[in-house]
Write a protein that holds these residues in place. Structure first.
Motif, PDB file in Angstrom:
ATOM      1  N   LYS A 153      -5.505   9.773  -3.122  1.00 39.40           N
ATOM      2  CA  LYS A 153      -6.044   8.634  -3.845  1.00 39.40           C
ATOM      3  C   LYS A 153      -5.006   7.511  -3.843  1.00 39.40           C
ATOM      4  CE  LYS A 153      -8.270   7.487  -8.256  1.00 39.40           C
ATOM      5  NZ  LYS A 153      -8.613   7.998  -9.620  1.00 39.40           N
ATOM      6  N   ILE A 154      -5.333   6.427  -3.138  1.00 35.02           N
ATOM      7  CA  ILE A 154      -4.399   5.304  -2.997  1.00 35.02           C
ATOM      8  C   ILE A 154      -4.895   4.108  -3.815  1.00 35.02           C
ATOM      9  CG2 ILE A 154      -3.208   3.775  -1.395  1.00 35.02           C
ATOM     10  CD1 ILE A 154      -2.564   6.745  -1.003  1.00 35.02           C
ATOM     11  N   GLN A 155      -4.090   3.714  -4.784  1.00 28.29           N
ATOM     12  CA  GLN A 155      -4.398   2.541  -5.606  1.00 28.29           C
ATOM     13  C   GLN A 155      -3.644   1.330  -5.055  1.00 28.29           C
ATOM     14  OE1 GLN A 155      -6.254   1.815  -8.776  1.00 28.29           O
ATOM     15  NE2 GLN A 155      -5.771  -0.136  -7.771  1.00 28.29           N
ATOM     16  N   TYR A 156      -4.371   0.256  -4.803  1.00 24.47           N
ATOM     17  CA  TYR A 156      -3.739  -0.959  -4.277  1.00 24.47           C
ATOM     18  C   TYR A 156      -3.498  -1.982  -5.382  1.00 24.47           C
ATOM     19  CZ  TYR A 156      -4.311   0.540   0.531  1.00 24.47           C
ATOM     20  OH  TYR A 156      -4.195   1.236   1.714  1.00 24.47           O
ATOM     21  N   ILE A 157      -2.360  -2.658  -5.256  1.00 23.74           N
ATOM     22  CA  ILE A 157      -2.041  -3.785  -6.127  1.00 23.74           C
ATOM     23  C   ILE A 157      -1.978  -5.020  -5.237  1.00 23.74           C
ATOM     24  CG2 ILE A 157      -0.289  -4.847  -7.605  1.00 23.74           C
ATOM     25  CD1 ILE A 157       0.474  -2.080  -8.564  1.00 23.74           C
ATOM     26  N   LYS A 158      -2.715  -6.050  -5.622  1.00 27.89           N
ATOM     27  CA  LYS A 158      -2.756  -7.275  -4.818  1.00 27.89           C
ATOM     28  C   LYS A 158      -1.736  -8.282  -5.351  1.00 27.89           C
ATOM     29  CE  LYS A 158      -6.714  -9.094  -3.605  1.00 27.89           C
ATOM     30  NZ  LYS A 158      -8.015  -9.831  -3.670  1.00 27.89           N
ATOM     31  N   LEU A 159      -0.927  -8.804  -4.432  1.00 27.93           N
ATOM     32  CA  LEU A 159       0.071  -9.820  -4.766  1.00 27.93           C
ATOM     33  C   LEU A 159      -0.284 -11.099  -4.017  1.00 27.93           C
ATOM     34  CD1 LEU A 159       2.265  -7.001  -3.976  1.00 27.93           C
ATOM     35  CD2 LEU A 159       3.011  -8.229  -5.998  1.00 27.93           C
ATOM     36  N   VAL A 160      -0.508 -12.169  -4.747  1.00 26.21           N
ATOM     37  CA  VAL A 160      -0.880 -13.443  -4.139  1.00 26.21           C
ATOM     38  C   VAL A 160       0.260 -14.441  -4.323  1.00 26.21           C
ATOM     39  CG1 VAL A 160      -2.528 -15.354  -4.152  1.00 26.21           C
ATOM     40  CG2 VAL A 160      -3.316 -13.015  -4.623  1.00 26.21           C
ATOM     41  N   PRO A 161       0.818 -14.977  -3.226  1.00 23.95           N
ATOM     42  CA  PRO A 161       1.908 -15.949  -3.330  1.00 23.95           C
ATOM     43  C   PRO A 161       1.478 -17.183  -4.120  1.00 23.95           C
ATOM     44  CG  PRO A 161       1.723 -15.127  -1.094  1.00 23.95           C
ATOM     45  CD  PRO A 161       0.500 -14.650  -1.823  1.00 23.95           C
ATOM     46  N   VAL A 162       2.362 -17.648  -4.987  1.00 24.11           N
ATOM     47  CA  VAL A 162       2.079 -18.832  -5.799  1.00 24.11           C
ATOM     48  C   VAL A 162       2.213 -20.111  -4.973  1.00 24.11           C
ATOM     49  CG1 VAL A 162       2.826 -20.209  -7.775  1.00 24.11           C
ATOM     50  CG2 VAL A 162       2.781 -17.709  -7.939  1.00 24.11           C
ATOM     51  N   ARG A 168       1.529 -16.459   3.903  1.00 27.29           N
ATOM     52  CA  ARG A 168       0.786 -15.237   3.615  1.00 27.29           C
ATOM     53  C   ARG A 168      -0.318 -15.513   2.599  1.00 27.29           C
ATOM     54  NH1 ARG A 168       5.875 -11.896   1.839  1.00 27.29           N
ATOM     55  NH2 ARG A 168       6.219 -13.958   0.931  1.00 27.29           N
ATOM     56  N   LYS A 169      -1.495 -15.044   2.909  1.00 25.27           N
ATOM     57  CA  LYS A 169      -2.623 -15.196   1.999  1.00 25.27           C
ATOM     58  C   LYS A 169      -2.489 -14.234   0.827  1.00 25.27           C
ATOM     59  CE  LYS A 169      -7.683 -14.772   1.852  1.00 25.27           C
ATOM     60  NZ  LYS A 169      -8.896 -14.427   2.643  1.00 25.27           N
ATOM     61  N   GLU A 170      -2.120 -13.001   1.141  1.00 20.95           N
ATOM     62  CA  GLU A 170      -1.936 -11.994   0.099  1.00 20.95           C
ATOM     63  C   GLU A 170      -1.162 -10.800   0.648  1.00 20.95           C
ATOM     64  OE1 GLU A 170      -6.036 -11.252  -0.822  1.00 20.95           O
ATOM     65  OE2 GLU A 170      -6.155  -9.538   0.549  1.00 20.95           O
ATOM     66  N   VAL A 171      -0.632 -10.007  -0.267  1.00 23.23           N
ATOM     67  CA  VAL A 171       0.081  -8.787   0.077  1.00 23.23           C
ATOM     68  C   VAL A 171      -0.552  -7.659  -0.726  1.00 23.23           C
ATOM     69  CG1 VAL A 171       2.291  -7.574   0.077  1.00 23.23           C
ATOM     70  CG2 VAL A 171       2.234 -10.042   0.455  1.00 23.23           C
ATOM     71  N   LEU A 172      -0.836  -6.540  -0.061  1.00 22.62           N
ATOM     72  CA  LEU A 172      -1.413  -5.381  -0.727  1.00 22.62           C
ATOM     73  C   LEU A 172      -0.419  -4.228  -0.685  1.00 22.62           C
ATOM     74  CD1 LEU A 172      -5.039  -5.531   0.729  1.00 22.62           C
ATOM     75  CD2 LEU A 172      -4.352  -6.054  -1.612  1.00 22.62           C
ATOM     76  N   LEU A 173      -0.116  -3.688  -1.853  1.00 23.29           N
ATOM     77  CA  LEU A 173       0.814  -2.576  -1.957  1.00 23.29           C
ATOM     78  C   LEU A 173       0.027  -1.333  -2.341  1.00 23.29           C
ATOM     79  CD1 LEU A 173       3.809  -1.691  -1.991  1.00 23.29           C
ATOM     80  CD2 LEU A 173       3.830  -2.226  -4.433  1.00 23.29           C
ATOM     81  N   GLY A 174      -0.030  -0.339  -1.427  1.00 26.37           N
ATOM     82  CA  GLY A 174      -0.782   0.890  -1.676  1.00 26.37           C
ATOM     83  C   GLY A 174       0.106   1.966  -2.266  1.00 26.37           C
ATOM     84  N   ILE A 175      -0.311   2.537  -3.396  1.00 25.41           N
ATOM     85  CA  ILE A 175       0.485   3.542  -4.101  1.00 25.41           C
ATOM     86  C   ILE A 175      -0.302   4.839  -4.256  1.00 25.41           C
ATOM     87  CG2 ILE A 175       1.642   4.095  -6.283  1.00 25.41           C
ATOM     88  CD1 ILE A 175       1.993   1.046  -6.666  1.00 25.41           C
ATOM     89  N   ASP A 176       0.306   5.955  -3.874  1.00 21.88           N
ATOM     90  CA  ASP A 176      -0.299   7.270  -4.034  1.00 21.88           C
ATOM     91  C   ASP A 176      -0.296   7.614  -5.524  1.00 21.88           C
ATOM     92  OD1 ASP A 176      -0.611  10.137  -4.287  1.00 21.88           O
ATOM     93  OD2 ASP A 176      -0.212  10.309  -2.147  1.00 21.88           O
ATOM     94  N   ILE A 177      -1.478   7.730  -6.110  1.00 18.18           N
ATOM     95  CA  ILE A 177      -1.590   7.954  -7.547  1.00 18.18           C
ATOM     96  C   ILE A 177      -0.926   9.251  -7.993  1.00 18.18           C
ATOM     97  CG2 ILE A 177      -3.211   8.374  -9.443  1.00 18.18           C
ATOM     98  CD1 ILE A 177      -3.050   5.502  -8.604  1.00 18.18           C
ATOM     99  N   GLN A 178      -1.030  10.298  -7.178  1.00 20.36           N
ATOM    100  CA  GLN A 178      -0.478  11.592  -7.568  1.00 20.36           C
ATOM    101  C   GLN A 178       1.042  11.635  -7.489  1.00 20.36           C
ATOM    102  OE1 GLN A 178      -2.034  14.935  -5.405  1.00 20.36           O
ATOM    103  NE2 GLN A 178      -0.847  16.441  -6.539  1.00 20.36           N
ATOM    104  N   THR A 179       1.594  11.175  -6.386  1.00 17.17           N
ATOM    105  CA  THR A 179       3.049  11.271  -6.192  1.00 17.17           C
ATOM    106  C   THR A 179       3.806  10.069  -6.732  1.00 17.17           C
ATOM    107  OG1 THR A 179       2.971  10.208  -4.009  1.00 17.17           O
ATOM    108  CG2 THR A 179       2.684  12.608  -4.094  1.00 17.17           C
ATOM    109  N   LYS A 180       3.104   8.949  -6.949  1.00 17.26           N
ATOM    110  CA  LYS A 180       3.711   7.687  -7.361  1.00 17.26           C
ATOM    111  C   LYS A 180       4.672   7.163  -6.289  1.00 17.26           C
ATOM    112  CE  LYS A 180       1.567   7.630 -11.305  1.00 17.26           C
ATOM    113  NZ  LYS A 180       0.852   8.910 -11.206  1.00 17.26           N
ATOM    114  N   HIS A 181       4.363   7.473  -5.032  1.00 17.62           N
ATOM    115  CA  HIS A 181       5.126   6.958  -3.899  1.00 17.62           C
ATOM    116  C   HIS A 181       4.338   5.832  -3.239  1.00 17.62           C
ATOM    117  CE1 HIS A 181       7.321  11.083  -3.318  1.00 17.62           C
ATOM    118  NE2 HIS A 181       7.778  10.398  -4.348  1.00 17.62           N
TER     119      HIS A 181
END
Length: 229
Positions: A153-162, A168-181
């Motif tokens: 299960k990968i949760q993404y966090i969207k980062l939008v440059p100010v 860059r339009k946006e950056v997506l950081l995918g995080i493994d919910i179980q391992t927190k890696h």
């Protein structure tokens, strides 16, 4: 290798080095961000706490560059070992070593080594603290989609440059919910270019040589050493 091809390779290595350093920082430093999205902040804090508990991290990764409009589709593999702010990066036949003070870029194909000192006062210098400050003040972030990747299960966090000047339009950081890696880092450019850094293997607390992050010129007797400062 032809001159133009060699020049292109060096540019790609320089661009990728910036990305992997940013990636390393997300792993190894405290992510102290303003409360734009509490759930996103809480998740980033969990990632930071988990990763800071490790003495060292070794990652095998895949790096992809895609632009359908320009018909560009490139894939490369590499690996990086990190401990504190030190690292050894192997990518595209080039090794980049940072011992905490100096960066050594070793290019076997050219038999050349470039040595440079990181200047904390240089606004353009890529350092953990500078990149961290840039990250905190240069983006708005929110929780994004959740994906199931091979049972993970990968949760993404969207980062939008100010800044509107950021390419860059946006950056997506995918995080493994179980391992927190961190599973992957995706950058989407305003002109359609998409770069993806995906973690294929994540190892921690590996036995490292005491000279793991030490450069020894004696290992490269026939190399030309270019000292930039």
């Amino acid at each position: 290798m032809k001159l133009n091809a060699l020049k292109t390779k060096k540019i790609e290595m320089k661009t990728f080095s910036s990305k992997i350093i940013t990636f390393c920082i997300l792993f190894l430093l405290t992510i102290s961000v303003s409360a734009q999205d509490k759930k996103a902040k809480d998740l980033l804090d969990q990632v930071t706490t988990k990763v800071k508990s490790y003495n060292n991290i070794t990652i095998d990764f895949k790096y992809s560059l895609n632009n359908s409009k320009e018909n560009i589709n490139q894939d490369s593999k590499g690996n990086v070992t990190m401990k504190g702010n030190q690292y050894v990066l192997n990518f595209m036949g080039v090794t980049k070593v940072f011992d905490g003070k100096k960066t050594y870029t070793i290019v076997p194909e050219d038999e050349e080594i470039t040595i440079s000192t990181v200047n904390e006062k240089d606004d353009n210098a890529i350092t953990p603290s500078k990149m961290l400050t840039f990250f905190n003040s240069g983006y708005k972030y929110t929780m994004d989609i959740v994906q199931n990747v091979k049972g993970r299960k990968i949760q993404y966090i969207k980062l939008v440059p100010v800044s509107t000047k950021d390419q860059r339009k946006e950056v997506l950081l995918g995080i493994d919910i179980q391992t927190k890696h961190i599973y992957n880092l995706i950058e989407i450019g305003k002109k359609g270019t998409k770069t993806t850094l995906t973690v294929n293997s994540f190892k921690t607390n590996q036995p490292l040589s005491k000279n793991q992050f030490t450069f020894a010129a004696s290992k490269y007797p026939n190399y030309y050493i270019n000292k930039l400062d």
